[in-house]
Each structure stands twice: as C-alpha cells, then as structure tokens.
Design a protein around this motif. Structure first.
Motif, PDB file in Angstrom:
ATOM      1  N   THR A   1     -28.880 -92.494  12.158  1.00  0.00           N
ATOM      2  CA  THR A   1     -29.112 -92.423  13.591  1.00  0.00           C
ATOM      3  C   THR A   1     -28.653 -93.715  14.269  1.00  0.00           C
ATOM      4  O   THR A   1     -27.978 -93.690  15.293  1.00  0.00           O
TER       5      THR A   1
ATOM      6  N   GLU B   1     -30.738 -99.216  27.473  1.00  0.00           N
ATOM      7  CA  GLU B   1     -31.769 -98.177  27.343  1.00  0.00           C
ATOM      8  C   GLU B   1     -31.489 -97.270  26.151  1.00  0.00           C
ATOM      9  O   GLU B   1     -32.389 -96.901  25.398  1.00  0.00           O
ATOM     10  N   LYS B   2     -30.212 -96.917  26.012  1.00  0.00           N
ATOM     11  CA  LYS B   2     -29.883 -96.003  24.923  1.00  0.00           C
ATOM     12  C   LYS B   2     -30.113 -96.655  23.569  1.00  0.00           C
ATOM     13  O   LYS B   2     -30.630 -96.040  22.654  1.00  0.00           O
TER      14      LYS B   2
ATOM     15  N   THR C   1     -21.768 -92.896  19.851  1.00  0.00           N
ATOM     16  CA  THR C   1     -21.568 -91.502  20.229  1.00  0.00           C
ATOM     17  C   THR C   1     -22.438 -91.075  21.386  1.00  0.00           C
ATOM     18  O   THR C   1     -22.619 -89.894  21.641  1.00  0.00           O
ATOM     19  N   LEU C   2     -22.982 -92.027  22.098  1.00  0.00           N
ATOM     20  CA  LEU C   2     -23.892 -91.623  23.159  1.00  0.00           C
ATOM     21  C   LEU C   2     -23.314 -91.862  24.541  1.00  0.00           C
ATOM     22  O   LEU C   2     -24.029 -91.910  25.521  1.00  0.00           O
TER      23      LEU C   2
ATOM     24  N   ASP D   1     -21.818 -90.095  26.736  1.00  0.00           N
ATOM     25  CA  ASP D   1     -22.066 -89.209  27.875  1.00  0.00           C
ATOM     26  C   ASP D   1     -23.540 -88.861  28.069  1.00  0.00           C
ATOM     27  O   ASP D   1     -23.862 -87.899  28.760  1.00  0.00           O
ATOM     28  N   LEU D   2     -24.382 -89.642  27.447  1.00  0.00           N
ATOM     29  CA  LEU D   2     -25.796 -89.501  27.792  1.00  0.00           C
ATOM     30  C   LEU D   2     -26.090 -90.386  29.002  1.00  0.00           C
ATOM     31  O   LEU D   2     -25.374 -91.361  29.233  1.00  0.00           O
ATOM     32  N   PRO D   3     -27.125 -90.043  29.774  1.00  0.00           N
ATOM     33  CA  PRO D   3     -27.438 -90.873  30.948  1.00  0.00           C
ATOM     34  C   PRO D   3     -28.070 -92.197  30.515  1.00  0.00           C
ATOM     35  O   PRO D   3     -28.521 -92.319  29.385  1.00  0.00           O
TER      36      PRO D   3
ATOM     37  N   THR E   1     -39.554 -94.334  14.482  1.00  0.00           N
ATOM     38  CA  THR E   1     -40.477 -93.210  14.301  1.00  0.00           C
ATOM     39  C   THR E   1     -40.224 -92.520  12.974  1.00  0.00           C
ATOM     40  O   THR E   1     -41.153 -92.195  12.227  1.00  0.00           O
TER      41      THR E   1
ATOM     42  N   ALA F   1     -24.612 -93.962  13.936  1.00  0.00           N
ATOM     43  CA  ALA F   1     -23.865 -93.058  14.802  1.00  0.00           C
ATOM     44  C   ALA F   1     -24.241 -93.271  16.263  1.00  0.00           C
ATOM     45  O   ALA F   1     -23.405 -93.173  17.154  1.00  0.00           O
ATOM     46  N   GLY F   2     -25.523 -93.587  16.496  1.00  0.00           N
ATOM     47  CA  GLY F   2     -25.983 -93.788  17.860  1.00  0.00           C
ATOM     48  C   GLY F   2     -25.232 -94.921  18.547  1.00  0.00           C
ATOM     49  O   GLY F   2     -25.127 -94.971  19.763  1.00  0.00           O
TER      50      GLY F   2
ATOM     51  N   ALA G   1     -33.708 -96.555  22.792  1.00  0.00           N
ATOM     52  CA  ALA G   1     -34.129 -95.210  22.389  1.00  0.00           C
ATOM     53  C   ALA G   1     -33.737 -94.940  20.940  1.00  0.00           C
ATOM     54  O   ALA G   1     -34.525 -94.387  20.157  1.00  0.00           O
ATOM     55  N   VAL G   2     -32.499 -95.328  20.598  1.00  0.00           N
ATOM     56  CA  VAL G   2     -32.039 -95.102  19.232  1.00  0.00           C
ATOM     57  C   VAL G   2     -32.947 -95.820  18.240  1.00  0.00           C
ATOM     58  O   VAL G   2     -33.398 -95.237  17.249  1.00  0.00           O
TER      59      VAL G   2
ATOM     60  N   GLU H   1     -35.941 -96.667  18.643  1.00  0.00           N
ATOM     61  CA  GLU H   1     -37.269 -96.058  18.623  1.00  0.00           C
ATOM     62  C   GLU H   1     -37.291 -94.790  17.761  1.00  0.00           C
ATOM     63  O   GLU H   1     -38.209 -94.579  16.964  1.00  0.00           O
ATOM     64  N   VAL H   2     -36.261 -93.973  17.922  1.00  0.00           N
ATOM     65  CA  VAL H   2     -36.201 -92.754  17.107  1.00  0.00           C
ATOM     66  C   VAL H   2     -36.156 -93.124  15.629  1.00  0.00           C
ATOM     67  O   VAL H   2     -36.867 -92.548  14.798  1.00  0.00           O
TER      68      VAL H   2
END
Lengths: 198, 198, 198, 198
Positions: free
Chosen positions: D158, D175-176, D165-166, D168-170, D186, D161-162, D179-180, D182-183
């Motif tokens: 994650t 921030e992205k 490859t992100l 086109d995410l908002p 988890t 690749a994160g 999030a990566v 954090e995922v």
DNA sequence: CATGAATGAGAGTTCATTCAT
DNA sequence: AATGAATGAACTCTCATTCAT
C-alpha cells in the motif's frame, strides 16, 4: 604500443568522414541512392556500419553533407549573379560559370539528375529546388514573353542533361562540352533579345 | 457461386491485369519505383500480393508491360519517320507528334525521367535507350557539325523536361506546352539550316 | 501433393496466430517486453521473424492483441458492476470476480505489473489505465473520506501484488489466494462502513 | 591551463560522478532502464559516453551505485528494527520511518516499482529482494495466522504503490500520504491484534 | 579527467517472391 | 482467378562497450 596499427589504418585516421562522403557519392551515383546500402559503403571502406553512424546521424545526412559541400560554388554563383546588372554579358558569364560548376562536380549532378524521384522525398529535394529557383531569377526576366522564359530554362536543362547523355556523339568530351555551352548561350542570348519570331 | 459477388467485384472481373497496370503506374510515377511496394499496389486494388503474381511474373514485368503499352506510339512514330524524306518539314512533324505522345502518356514519361537510376538497371533501360537512339537517327544528320547535333538533342530534352518542370511559370498548361514545342522546333530548324553563327 | 508436409507442420496450420500470442506472452512475462526479441519468439515457434509480421503489424500489436483477449472478462465485469446497485454485497462480489479474473490470466497480469515502465509508453498503457479507472468508479464512493478511498485502492493493489509476491509465505497457493481476497474484502468493507476511527 | 575553463565547467569538476548518478536516476525513473541509453545520459550532461565509463564500469553499475546510496536509510532502519522489541509501537514506528524513506527517495522507488522485470535480472534484483525480506522479518510474526501475515505485506504494498498511483484522488499530496500511512498502520495493527474476524 | 573513433551484436521492420490450395 | 501463409535476404538504425591518446 601503437605498433599494432599498420600503415593503412593509420592513414585513415582523421579523414574517415571525408572518405565516407567520397565513397557514398561514388556509389550513389553509380547505383542510385536506394540501391546503395550502408553495408556496401562500409565494406568498401573496410569499417563497420556503426562507424558510419558515428560520423553521420542517418543515411540521408550523408547525402545532405555531400550536397552541401558540392553545391557551395553554385550558392556563391547565385549570390554573385544577384549583385550584377541583368545584362546579357552577365547572363552569359553565369552560364559559363554554371557550366564549370557542373563539370567540376559532375558525378554529383549526374546523381541528382538520375535520382529525382528519390531526391524529391528527401531534404535535399527542397534545398535543390530553391537553389534552382535562384538560378532562374538571375537568368529570366519575369516580364519577358513566355517563350523566352522557356528558352532560358531550356538552356539550363541542356547543360544539365548534356553533361551525361552525349556519349555516343562524335568528338572529344572537351568539344562536346563546348558545344553544349554554346547552344545554351545561344538560347539565352535569343531570349535576351526577344528574337523569337519564326 | 456468383451470387456472392457484389457489383464492384463483378466490374473487376477480367480487367484486373489492366487495373494493376494503371495503379502501378500511378504509384510508380508518384513515389518512384523502389519506394512503391507490391503490398501497396495490392492494397490499393483490394487484392492480395499473390494476385499480382498471377498476372505478372515479377515486379519488373509490371513495369515492362506498362512500358510496352505506352511507348507503342513512339515506336510507330519512329517507323513512320524512317520512311519519310529527311526534310525539315518531316523533322518538325516528328517533333509535333513526339510532343503529343509525351502529353498523352505524361505520367509515364515523368516516371522515366525521375527514375533514371532505377530504370538503367532494369530491362526497360536498354529498351528505352534504343528507342531514344531511334529518335536521334531520324532527327539528326550524322554529318552535321557537332553543335547542330547538340541542338537536336537539346530539343528533345527541352520537351521531356518541359513537361514537368514549368509549374511556376506563368500561363496555362496549354500555352506552356505550345512554347516548349516552339523552342524545340526552333532548335531543330536552326540545326537543319546549320545557322549556328550568332 | 501434401505429402511433403509432416505432421507437426500440418498441426500448425491455421493456428499460428494463436501460437504467436501464447509464446509471446510467455516470454514477455518471463523476461520482460524489451528483453524479448522477435527473433526469440520466432525461433521458439520454428518460424521466421517475417512470419510474425504476416500476422501482426508490429511487436506492440502482438502485445495489444494479447491484452485485448485477456482483459475481456474485466471489461465485462466493469459493465456488470455499473449496472448493479452500489451495495456492499455488490462490491464484495466485484472483488471476488476480479480476483478470479486475475488468477485466470495470472501470467498476463504479472507481466503488466513487472513492466509498468514499458507499458506506460505503449498503447496498452492508456487502455489499461482507463480500465483501472473503471474499476475505481464501481468500488469507490467519490464522496467518502479520503482514507476510505485509499482503502479501496489498497484492496486492489493487494490483490494485484498478492498474486505474485507471496512465494515465501507458508501455506498452499489456494490458501494464500483466499487470504489475499479476504484482506481485500475487509478493506473494502471497512471503507464502505466508514469505520476509520483509530 | 585552467584559464580556458568557464564557470560551468569549473563547477562540474570533481562532482561528475554525482551528476551522472543524478541524471541517470532521473532518466531511468522517467523512461525506464532499458529505454534510457548511455548516449542520452551523456548528452544531457554534455560529456561523452566514454566519460561515463571513466566513472562506472557498466551501465548496470551506475544503477547499483544509485541503489546503494538511496537505500542506505532502509538498511539502517532494518538494523534498528531488529534491535527493538517486536511490539506494536515498534512496528508502527517502522512504518512511519519506512514511509519517510520512500518519500525521501520517491523517484528511485518509483523506478524500482515500474521496472521490476528489468531489475529482476540485474544484480540489484537480489539485493532489493533481500532487503524486503528484512522488512518482512521485523514486521511479521512467522507464527501468526496467514491472513495477518498477508495484512502486513499488504501494508507495505500500500505504501509503495500509494506513492505513485493516487494522482487522480482528491486532496493534497500531504493529505494523501497521511491517509496511505494510516491505512498501512491500521493493517499492521489489526495483524498484531489478530483481529481478523469481521 | 576525459575524448574521438570505432566495433560487434542485435534490434524491429520491409520486401519481392513462392506455393499449396 | 485468386488467397493465405510463409520465407530469406536485406535494410536502417541503436546500443553497450573498448581503447589509444
């Protein structure tokens, strides 16, 4: 050290570029551009194909470089012509000099004549075309009757083609070249005088 | 069988040979002989390459067949010329007819002019050469001074080249063609009279 | 007649195209696209390089054709997904089916994963990218918090990479694939519920 | 001598090796290893290809040297990890640091991800593989259920690749990335607690 | 610290041609 | 009257690498 290189190899050093141009023109003129492969050129020079690519980016560029070297005199002639008065004497002098230039680089101009189809698609097609228009401008009076303009163009054709197509006519090369120049000169002279009445 | 053939296909039946010749000439004239592949010809006709080989033994043979069809008038012209007296009128008539033949099969002669390097190596090279020598014989007096012989050859060049190189001259095609013929005729006439003193 | 062709050759007739695709994929997956030469493919099939060009226009086209054949199930899956309600069950079903599709064409997807740099520059780069965006649209709620969107994408990554990188984990392939699917499903499920508090 | 050297040249002195590495990585990341030629690298640096060979024995060695420089932090991270207790806090700290390392040398890791097929065959293939196994050892408890092991691996994927490859995410990159991380955290946390029942 | 000149190997691609059907 | 499948030879061009200077 150094002793491993024989004389022939040593001789080649530093002038490979020139030798490529020479051999290429020779083969292009003899067999045509398309039918001459880079393998052939390389073999005749006893180098590898890759060596050609060290000196020139593409096959076409070899031709372009030859073109530029050999048509330089014509560029200068046109420039000279532009600065002269548009007199008959000027035109005759131009023909004389143009004729000399053709003789000087005969194999190249033979190539250009015999490979028109190929040359059209290459970069030198446009270059050459422009150069020819330059010649036209200094020979032709755009206000003259059509027939006189045709006469001038015919004069140029005559010299170009006369260079390579008179083999089975009698006489020495020298004599034939003289005759060709004379016919061309007559055509331009008649055009200049507007003497086109039958 | 038969019911599956649409109109286009039916139309094609029996004249494929002719269509191959037409398309081949068109492409040869446009791009040159070497740069035109059989694949291209076949694609444009919507048949396979193998179909071309049903009708012609080789690529060269396609060209030969076109050559033979289109230069027939010139063969006849030369034969006619041989039977005539070598008068000025005859020569002028020959030029006129030759000019017509060039115009009639213009794409073909453009091809011959632009692909000299290629044609030289093919069978039609010699054929064409011989045909040209035939023309020479009926136009030129072998005992005339060299310069007059050159004039005659120049006349032929003028017509050949004039066919394809006068695009940027003013006037209609018709007018230009007339001018070309006139220049050629003048050259031959002067040659006939031996009027080569200025 | 016919007797000159041995059994192996006869067997080949008519399915060469398919065999090219098979061997190409095999080699592309094994060594990468760039390191696999057409010579290699041809040799393994015991045909000439030119035969490949009878069936495909370029090297790239071989790959494209393989791509189109093998990703068809995913196209259909996406279409199916679009017509379903965006429920959790749908998403889970999509993952299951996607997983099956990956397993089915594993060598191809291994290839896509390992040759991203190459694929980016080829036509299939864009094609694949669009397909992936399709997947995204049916899995991700664009109004969900960023972290949930990332979870969904992570789920897809997990399946892709899990296909090829778990060799030295204990357990059978079957067990590992099941675990991968389960992790992916959990990620999507959590994303669906918005359960992202630490 | 020295007086002939302009400022740009002088600036280059002594750090050519570094500049080669920089440019090489830039191009490798942009176009891939295979599609990047030494000619290209040399041209961009305005030196000759031979100069590259003064600093590095082969193309591969350039890549190896870049690899060694840029993955040093990860070597240290793994060593550090090995010395810590296998607590959840440790694992989370590892993820955090690993994430930082990825961000720090993003172009390099993008290269590794997109050129797997190439890298596999090179010396750094094995090196990198071992390094990854090192990461695994400090994140994964080999006695844990398979699914938890997969979760940990998924966490690493994650992040990798994160990174790339992100697009086109908002949201902002910052921030992205958060999030990566954090995922991934988890996933590892769930794995640690063995909380894999839905 | 670097260049100029060259090589050997091989790439993808195209061509005219063949032949069984 | 034509096709489908294939070949062999050649082509232009690029690459990583070498080495004397």
């Amino acid at each position: 050290m150094g002793g491993t290189m024989d004389d022939t190899k040593r001789q080649r050093r530093g002038n490979t570029r020139q030798r490529i141009q020479d051999v290429a023109l020779e083969l292009f003129a003899e067999q045509g551009y398309e039918k001459t492969s880079l393998r052939e050129i390389a073999e005749r020079l006893d180098v590898t194909k890759a060596a050609l690519y060290y000196h020139f980016k593409t096959k076409e560029e070899i031709l372009v470089s030859v073109y530029e070297d050999l048509t330089q005199p014509i560029v200068e002639l046109i420039e000279w012509g532009r600065r002269q008065p548009q007199s008959l004497e000027t035109k005759q002098e131009i023909l004389r000099r143009y004729h000399d230039a053709l003789v000087e680089a005969a194999p190249f101009f033979r190539f250009m004549q015999e490979n028109q189809a190929t040359v059209k698609e290459l970069r030198i097609g446009e270059l050459f075309r422009n150069r020819m228009l330059g010649m036209r401008d200094i020979l032709i009076d755009p206000d003259a009757p059509l027939i006189d303009q045709v006469r001038c163009i015919s004069a140029v054709f005559t010299m170009h083609a006369g260079m390579f197509t008179l083999n089975d006519l009698p006489g020495t090369d020298e004599e034939k070249r003289k005759a060709v120049l004379e016919v061309a000169t007559t055509l331009v002279t008649e055009a200049h005088h507007g003497r086109h009445a039958s």
